[in-house]
Design a protein around this motif. Structure first.
Motif, PDB file in Angstrom:
ATOM      1  N   THR A   1       0.442  -1.172   0.245  1.00 10.37           N
ATOM      2  CA  THR A   1       0.226   0.295  -0.023  1.00 10.37           C
ATOM      3  C   THR A   1       0.801   1.033  -0.061  1.00 10.37           C
ATOM      4  O   THR A   1       1.654   1.261   1.252  1.00 10.37           O
ATOM      5  CB  THR A   1      -0.692  -0.131   0.800  1.00 10.37           C
ATOM      6  OG1 THR A   1      -1.798  -1.449   1.290  1.00 10.37           O
ATOM      7  CG2 THR A   1      -1.923   1.173   1.091  1.00 10.37           C
ATOM      8  N   VAL A   2       0.869   1.870  -0.697  1.00 11.36           N
ATOM      9  CA  VAL A   2       2.080   3.512  -1.109  1.00 11.36           C
ATOM     10  C   VAL A   2       0.784   4.710  -0.983  1.00 11.36           C
ATOM     11  O   VAL A   2      -0.118   4.633  -1.763  1.00 11.36           O
ATOM     12  CB  VAL A   2       2.558   3.712  -2.686  1.00 11.36           C
ATOM     13  CG1 VAL A   2       3.254   4.659  -2.788  1.00 11.36           C
ATOM     14  CG2 VAL A   2       3.314   1.558  -2.614  1.00 11.36           C
ATOM     15  N   ALA A   3       1.060   5.375  -0.398  1.00  9.04           N
ATOM     16  CA  ALA A   3       0.490   6.628  -0.562  1.00  9.04           C
ATOM     17  C   ALA A   3       1.230   7.762  -0.501  1.00  9.04           C
ATOM     18  O   ALA A   3       2.426   7.795  -0.933  1.00  9.04           O
ATOM     19  CB  ALA A   3       0.030   6.667   1.358  1.00  9.04           C
ATOM     20  N   ILE A   4       0.956   8.809  -1.320  1.00  8.44           N
ATOM     21  CA  ILE A   4       1.663   9.669  -2.359  1.00  8.44           C
ATOM     22  C   ILE A   4       0.408  11.027  -1.955  1.00  8.44           C
ATOM     23  O   ILE A   4      -0.442  11.565  -1.699  1.00  8.44           O
ATOM     24  CB  ILE A   4       1.401   9.924  -3.639  1.00  8.44           C
ATOM     25  CG1 ILE A   4       1.388   8.189  -4.111  1.00  8.44           C
ATOM     26  CG2 ILE A   4       2.234  10.677  -4.369  1.00  8.44           C
ATOM     27  CD1 ILE A   4       2.053   8.380  -6.113  1.00  8.44           C
ATOM     28  N   VAL A   5       1.914  11.978  -0.764  1.00 10.70           N
ATOM     29  CA  VAL A   5       1.163  13.288  -0.121  1.00 10.70           C
ATOM     30  C   VAL A   5       1.464  14.153  -1.024  1.00 10.70           C
ATOM     31  O   VAL A   5       2.839  14.451  -1.222  1.00 10.70           O
ATOM     32  CB  VAL A   5       1.552  13.270   1.336  1.00 10.70           C
ATOM     33  CG1 VAL A   5       1.111  13.595   1.537  1.00 10.70           C
ATOM     34  CG2 VAL A   5       1.546  11.731   1.921  1.00 10.70           C
TER      35      VAL A   5
ATOM     36  N   ARG B   1      -1.362  -3.441  -4.138  1.00 15.81           N
ATOM     37  CA  ARG B   1      -2.888  -3.619  -3.493  1.00 15.81           C
ATOM     38  C   ARG B   1      -2.891  -2.349  -3.952  1.00 15.81           C
ATOM     39  O   ARG B   1      -4.401  -2.086  -4.195  1.00 15.81           O
ATOM     40  CB  ARG B   1      -1.971  -3.953  -2.280  1.00 15.81           C
ATOM     41  CG  ARG B   1      -3.622  -4.778  -1.530  1.00 15.81           C
ATOM     42  CD  ARG B   1      -3.854  -5.415  -0.467  1.00 15.81           C
ATOM     43  NE  ARG B   1      -3.210  -4.733   0.195  1.00 15.81           N
ATOM     44  CZ  ARG B   1      -2.201  -4.839   1.585  1.00 15.81           C
ATOM     45  NH1 ARG B   1      -2.693  -5.874   1.802  1.00 15.81           N
ATOM     46  NH2 ARG B   1      -1.959  -3.924   2.552  1.00 15.81           N
ATOM     47  N   GLU B   2      -2.709  -0.936  -3.430  1.00 19.42           N
ATOM     48  CA  GLU B   2      -3.835  -0.233  -3.524  1.00 19.42           C
ATOM     49  C   GLU B   2      -2.583   1.144  -3.345  1.00 19.42           C
ATOM     50  O   GLU B   2      -1.591   1.143  -2.735  1.00 19.42           O
ATOM     51  CB  GLU B   2      -4.014  -0.105  -1.471  1.00 19.42           C
ATOM     52  CG  GLU B   2      -5.235   1.081  -1.542  1.00 19.42           C
ATOM     53  CD  GLU B   2      -5.542   0.831   0.021  1.00 19.42           C
ATOM     54  OE1 GLU B   2      -5.956   0.106   0.386  1.00 19.42           O
ATOM     55  OE2 GLU B   2      -5.811   2.151   0.465  1.00 19.42           O
ATOM     56  N   ILE B   3      -2.749   2.264  -4.265  1.00 14.10           N
ATOM     57  CA  ILE B   3      -2.441   3.074  -4.404  1.00 14.10           C
ATOM     58  C   ILE B   3      -3.661   4.852  -3.468  1.00 14.10           C
ATOM     59  O   ILE B   3      -4.448   4.555  -3.843  1.00 14.10           O
ATOM     60  CB  ILE B   3      -2.260   4.102  -5.199  1.00 14.10           C
ATOM     61  CG1 ILE B   3      -1.171   2.267  -6.568  1.00 14.10           C
ATOM     62  CG2 ILE B   3      -1.305   5.111  -5.512  1.00 14.10           C
ATOM     63  CD1 ILE B   3      -1.025   2.962  -7.575  1.00 14.10           C
ATOM     64  N   ARG B   4      -2.767   5.241  -2.297  1.00 18.04           N
ATOM     65  CA  ARG B   4      -3.945   6.260  -1.868  1.00 18.04           C
ATOM     66  C   ARG B   4      -3.214   7.886  -2.642  1.00 18.04           C
ATOM     67  O   ARG B   4      -1.722   7.499  -3.091  1.00 18.04           O
ATOM     68  CB  ARG B   4      -3.647   6.073  -0.076  1.00 18.04           C
ATOM     69  CG  ARG B   4      -4.501   4.671  -0.193  1.00 18.04           C
ATOM     70  CD  ARG B   4      -4.366   4.790   1.297  1.00 18.04           C
ATOM     71  NE  ARG B   4      -4.718   3.957   1.837  1.00 18.04           N
ATOM     72  CZ  ARG B   4      -4.466   3.077   3.050  1.00 18.04           C
ATOM     73  NH1 ARG B   4      -3.960   3.848   4.102  1.00 18.04           N
ATOM     74  NH2 ARG B   4      -4.744   2.486   3.539  1.00 18.04           N
TER      75      ARG B   4
ATOM     76  N   LEU C   1      -4.249  13.368   6.902  1.00 16.21           N
ATOM     77  CA  LEU C   1      -3.067  12.733   6.503  1.00 16.21           C
ATOM     78  C   LEU C   1      -3.454  11.056   7.676  1.00 16.21           C
ATOM     79  O   LEU C   1      -2.441  10.075   7.144  1.00 16.21           O
ATOM     80  CB  LEU C   1      -1.783  13.664   7.046  1.00 16.21           C
ATOM     81  CG  LEU C   1      -0.066  12.631   7.137  1.00 16.21           C
ATOM     82  CD1 LEU C   1      -0.402  12.748   5.444  1.00 16.21           C
ATOM     83  CD2 LEU C   1       0.782  14.097   7.244  1.00 16.21           C
ATOM     84  N   ALA C   2      -3.460  11.397   8.716  1.00 15.14           N
ATOM     85  CA  ALA C   2      -3.226  10.429  10.072  1.00 15.14           C
ATOM     86  C   ALA C   2      -4.039   9.036   9.223  1.00 15.14           C
ATOM     87  O   ALA C   2      -4.037   7.986   9.294  1.00 15.14           O
ATOM     88  CB  ALA C   2      -4.446  10.300  10.939  1.00 15.14           C
ATOM     89  N   GLU C   3      -5.523   9.421   8.417  1.00 14.97           N
ATOM     90  CA  GLU C   3      -6.385   8.542   8.213  1.00 14.97           C
ATOM     91  C   GLU C   3      -5.823   8.078   6.741  1.00 14.97           C
ATOM     92  O   GLU C   3      -5.959   6.804   7.344  1.00 14.97           O
ATOM     93  CB  GLU C   3      -7.838   9.056   7.828  1.00 14.97           C
ATOM     94  CG  GLU C   3      -8.483   8.064   7.199  1.00 14.97           C
ATOM     95  CD  GLU C   3     -10.114   9.415   6.717  1.00 14.97           C
ATOM     96  OE1 GLU C   3     -10.147   9.742   7.981  1.00 14.97           O
ATOM     97  OE2 GLU C   3      -9.899   9.683   5.018  1.00 14.97           O
ATOM     98  N   GLY C   4      -4.564   8.637   5.892  1.00 20.31           N
ATOM     99  CA  GLY C   4      -4.315   8.696   4.192  1.00 20.31           C
ATOM    100  C   GLY C   4      -2.990   7.095   5.080  1.00 20.31           C
ATOM    101  O   GLY C   4      -3.051   6.540   3.990  1.00 20.31           O
TER     102      GLY C   4
ATOM    103  N   ALA D   1       6.026  12.149  -0.309  1.00 15.26           N
ATOM    104  CA  ALA D   1       5.793  13.237  -0.312  1.00 15.26           C
ATOM    105  C   ALA D   1       6.491  13.995  -1.469  1.00 15.26           C
ATOM    106  O   ALA D   1       7.107  13.718  -2.533  1.00 15.26           O
ATOM    107  CB  ALA D   1       6.645  14.008   0.696  1.00 15.26           C
ATOM    108  N   LEU D   2       5.823  14.663  -1.809  1.00 13.50           N
ATOM    109  CA  LEU D   2       5.783  15.545  -2.907  1.00 13.50           C
ATOM    110  C   LEU D   2       6.109  17.231  -2.667  1.00 13.50           C
ATOM    111  O   LEU D   2       5.180  17.413  -1.526  1.00 13.50           O
ATOM    112  CB  LEU D   2       4.443  15.821  -3.907  1.00 13.50           C
ATOM    113  CG  LEU D   2       4.716  14.703  -4.583  1.00 13.50           C
ATOM    114  CD1 LEU D   2       3.031  14.177  -5.585  1.00 13.50           C
ATOM    115  CD2 LEU D   2       5.358  14.077  -5.887  1.00 13.50           C
ATOM    116  N   ARG D   3       6.788  17.842  -3.431  1.00 14.00           N
ATOM    117  CA  ARG D   3       6.366  19.215  -3.317  1.00 14.00           C
ATOM    118  C   ARG D   3       5.290  19.995  -3.524  1.00 14.00           C
ATOM    119  O   ARG D   3       4.996  19.297  -5.185  1.00 14.00           O
ATOM    120  CB  ARG D   3       7.915  19.937  -4.016  1.00 14.00           C
ATOM    121  CG  ARG D   3       8.820  21.445  -4.432  1.00 14.00           C
ATOM    122  CD  ARG D   3       9.717  22.042  -4.918  1.00 14.00           C
ATOM    123  NE  ARG D   3       9.614  21.160  -6.607  1.00 14.00           N
ATOM    124  CZ  ARG D   3       9.645  21.997  -7.465  1.00 14.00           C
ATOM    125  NH1 ARG D   3       8.461  23.206  -6.868  1.00 14.00           N
ATOM    126  NH2 ARG D   3       8.905  21.916  -8.583  1.00 14.00           N
TER     127      ARG D   3
END
Ligand code: ASP
Length: 318
Positions: A166-170, A192-195, A218-221, A230-232
């Motif tokens: 599971t990968v999160a992109i913020v 499996r999952e991209i957030r 953020l906390a939920e994600g 993380a992104l600029r």
């Protein structure tokens, strides 16, 4: 659409991850592994591109991408020309294609192109002579395929089974070519999952089409993720000024010690750079134990060597 593969399915140009077969992505990652210092040849420099000329044609600023493409080409024994276009005849009104044709006349075999316009690298690929390759080093907010490949290599070295990931992109996914290419690569490799975790103005316009789950907290994600990228905030690609202060952004979406309490202990923290310290990520997190940001930089050399070596291994002129 410009074809990236030749009739034998070999890499001809690299313009976007979209549409590339998973087997080819895996072959690039495997080839890149063979160029890493710990698994690669005993000497850094190999003769695979001896006699070839690689031109870094950059119409936009770059630190990591340009220098690692240069190092990668040099480690393959190519001759390298670096063109930073704001210092060139573009300032005298030269058309981008005339710059391209001029450098091609000097015997360029590979163009590494960065440009502020979406689709610019594909446009160049349509125009180059047969046997000359174009590698997209970032076009507008569209794609940054070698960044995605180095991100996948970095993830794979720590967490080899993409099917469990599971990968999160913020952050600023809307304007990020890195996010778009990462999402394509993660889908292709079976994550499996991209957030996507972002405030509304930085969310992609149609997240449903990207196959991602969206979160505005953020906390939920971050709950249960294996990787967080993380992104600029890319102010230079925005039509309107962003109505969020850096302080508010850091409080709600910044990777800070406080906000990362929800992050699993073995999660990887990534960022394509350049980072804005104290906005999307704090320095102690960027250089902390879970961060692989400098591994991403290092892996970029191996990935770019792999892509150029595979193009050279095809039936093209290089
Ligand atoms: N260096 C990356 C890019 O060129 C990310 C960024 O600029 O924020 O897209």
């Amino acid at each position: 659409m410009t074809r990236q593969l030749d009739d034998d399915g070999r890499l001809r140009h690299l313009l976007t991850i979209a549409g590339l077969p998973a087997a080819l992505l895996t072959e690039i990652l495997d080839t890149a592994e063979s160029f890493l210092p710990e698994t690669g040849p005993p000497v850094k420099k190999v003769p695979l591109l001896r006699g070839a000329t690689v031109v870094n044609l950059f119409f936009e600023a770059s630190t990591r991408t340009r220098t690692t493409f240069e190092l990668a080409a040099k480690r393959l024994s190519a001759d390298v020309l670096n063109m930073q276009v704001e210092h060139s005849s573009k300032t005298k009104g030269e058309h981008d294609l005339d710059t391209l044709f001029t450098l091609q006349a000097m015997g360029a075999d590979v163009f590494v192109v960065r440009h502020p316009d979406n689709g610019a690298a594909a446009g160049f690929a349509e125009q180059v002579a047969p046997g000359v390759a174009v590698l997209n080093a970032g076009d507008g907010s569209h794609a940054h395929p070698t960044q995605a490949l180095l991100d996948m290599l970095t993830i794979r070295r720590h967490k080899p089974d993409f099917s469990g990931l599971t990968v999160a992109i913020v952050g600023d996914v809307r304007h990020s070519r890195v996010a778009h290419s990462d999402i394509d690569a993660l889908h292709a490799l079976g994550a499996r999952e991209i957030r996507v975790i972002a405030p509304p103005p930085l969310m992609p316009a149609e997240p449903g089409n990207l196959g991602v789950r969206t979160h505005d907290r953020l906390a939920e994600g971050l709950a249960g993720v294996d990787v967080v990228i993380a992104l600029r905030i890319q102010h230079e690609r925005m039509q309107r000024t962003l109505d969020i202060t850096p302080e508010d952004y850091r409080r709600d979406f910044g990777l800070t010690a406080e906000n990362l309490q929800a992050l699993p202990a073995d999660a990887l923290i990534m960022h394509p750079g350049p980072i804005n310290r104290g906005v999307e990520i704090d320095a102690d997190i960027a250089y902390g134990p879970r961060s692989v940001i400098l591994e991403q930089v290092r892996n970029g050399i191996a990935v770019r060597m792999a892509v150029m070596a595979m193009i050279a291994g095809g039936r093209h002129r290089v």
